[in-house]
Design an enzyme around this catalytic site. Sequence first.
Site, short mmCIF file in Angstrom:
data_model
loop_
_atom_site.label_atom_id
_atom_site.label_comp_id
_atom_site.label_asym_id
_atom_site.label_seq_id
_atom_site.Cartn_x
_atom_site.Cartn_y
_atom_site.Cartn_z
N GLY A 155 4.13 -0.17 -1.29
CA GLY A 155 4.02 -0.71 -2.64
C GLY A 155 5.22 -0.33 -3.49
O GLY A 155 5.70 -1.13 -4.30
N PHE B 220 -1.69 -1.13 -4.00
CA PHE B 220 -2.71 -0.14 -3.67
C PHE B 220 -2.09 1.25 -3.80
O PHE B 220 -1.18 1.61 -3.03
CB PHE B 220 -3.20 -0.32 -2.23
N TYR C 193 0.85 -1.19 0.00
CA TYR C 193 0.00 0.00 0.00
C TYR C 193 0.89 1.25 0.00
O TYR C 193 1.76 1.40 0.86
CB TYR C 193 -0.89 -0.03 1.25
N CYS C 194 0.69 2.13 -0.97
CA CYS C 194 1.38 3.42 -1.04
C CYS C 194 2.90 3.20 -1.06
O CYS C 194 3.41 2.47 -1.90
CB CYS C 194 0.93 4.31 0.11
N VAL C 195 3.65 3.82 -0.12
CA VAL C 195 5.11 3.72 -0.17
C VAL C 195 5.59 2.29 0.05
O VAL C 195 6.67 1.92 -0.42
CB VAL C 195 5.75 4.66 0.87
#
Length: 631
Positions: free
Chosen positions: A368, A393, A364-366
Amino acid sequence: MGDSSSDKPGEPGGSDPFAEMLKMQAEATQAMLGRFASFAGAPPATPLATDPAEFTQWASVMQRMQDKLLAFRPDLSLANPPKQVTDPATWLEMVEGWYKKMPFADAETQGRMWDDSVKLWQGVLGQFTGGKPNDDAGPELPRTDRRFKDPRWREQPVFALIHQAYLLFSEQLTQLADKAEGLEPDRKEQLRFATRTLTEALSPANFPLTNPVVLERTLETKGENLVQGMEHLLTDLKKGQLTHTDPDAFELGRNIAMTPGKVVFETPMFQLIQYSPTTESVLEVPLVIFPPWINRFYILDLNPAKSFVRWAVEQGLTVFMVSWKSADASMADVVWDDYIRSQIEAIDHVRERLGVASVHTIGYCVAGTTLAATLAVLCRRGEGEKVKSATFFTAQVDFTHAGELRNFIDDQQISAANALATDGYLDGRIMAATFNMLRSSDLIWNYVIDNYLLGKEYPAFDLLHWNGDTTNLPAKWHHEYLCDLYRDNKLVVPDALSANGTPIDLTRITVPCFIQAGREDHIAPPESVWMLTRHLRGPWTFMLAGSGHIAGVVNPPSSGKYQYWTNPEPGDTLADFVAGAEEHPGSWWGHWLGWIEQQDSARIPAKGKRAPGGKGDPGIEDAPGRYVMTR
């Protein structure tokens, strides 16, 4: 000498000089308000009470506010930050050069701005003086903004003119920023951002004397809202952070982050939580979730109705969650390599614990961003088969179109961020303030009005509680992240970066990937998330969700909200994808689950170590674990 009682101030027949003074002060105040009301076109004001008790109330309000100020003791943990961060002149100096290049001297522009201003005055005041009925809805005004949706902004000409003039000024200043010449694209975006931030701060809604809602509230409560607001303000100053929600409304493990499970593994970097199954059988391939380390993991486990974790468990997935440790002095030397090594360590531990060859992963986000680097390292080492699939994500790897956060990424601001680090880590409150600035009208000024000016009680809102639950960052890694990824965009350059001795080349990734983007995401714009598809060698699926960085992800099927778009022939650009995409109502979670089952649909009984906490497998502690509670 007569009746002695007549000589006592405040009693019948007596003379009280203080009461007489209050009466004279009330009459003078009433006269002033009457003149203001006459100018504003308001009906005659109700005479102010001359009862000394009422003035005593106002005196009490002022005294209590003064007492709170005198008793205030700020939190010194953020004291004495570097001058370039705290001195407004430094920020204005940076912006001054940009504004000097704006076409203020353009005669045509000046003429148009003057004409617009005259039309505004004539249009607004004309509706009050031209005999048009002033109904509850107020006049029809040329500009609308949800900050001024309350009818009191339109019912009186003074406040109608104030907010309409402000909106015109904001509009004109934004247009001038758009027309600025001689600036590099990044600098021009910074100018637009600075202009928006400035105009949002100058809104008349943010000041008590120009906000009719605040003025009316102050009169209604006889100033008690100001006392409550002062208490809120001083509390926030003391803790160094704006409060969005009731700080006592939520407790980890009780009404948030409450999906049952056990911490089954931990390192100095993270704890690994395994959640208890609720189905008799589970998918053989387990799921490992890597949340962003700039926030707490429980955004994916807010409450049973919103929890992605609980939903995934109910679908028969064996779910593991990484809970990152909030940085402290012991993590002063943590860098990029350590987070990649930690992701590999979590993957290997799950594989060994359950005796499986591979795992599904989510970043998710960073996290990811780091998951992409992790996959590149594993594939480079010939170990890509450890990961059955990877889901991203709202994650970015190519920062060419990285959105508004790029406004904080230049050498001056990176140096300022480095100077704010203490004992090798960056205080999470600084990052929280940065993200709040991206939506300052919603996440700063809206709460300044409610909390400080109106003195409202805090709401109980789990998402805002999570948003304010900050996490510290290792300073070295934060610096590398800003410089190597955001500023220099090295992650998409093959072998420009490495981790643990292995060069990183995203084009070597052969793992099947599912890429989710949020249509209205301002932190990881869909154009930026899409760029990941340009660097993968293996199969990938792109999906665009409605809403933004949080609601676009946390959208359970039971909510019935938003929509998502799919396209089996996505094309080469995001525009191609959108042009041929099919819209589907509601949550995309079920669509993602179908994709997961396409990778491997084999199921096995949910027993043994698939159910943590059993005989011979007590775990370290109950979920959500210690790390998420560390401040």
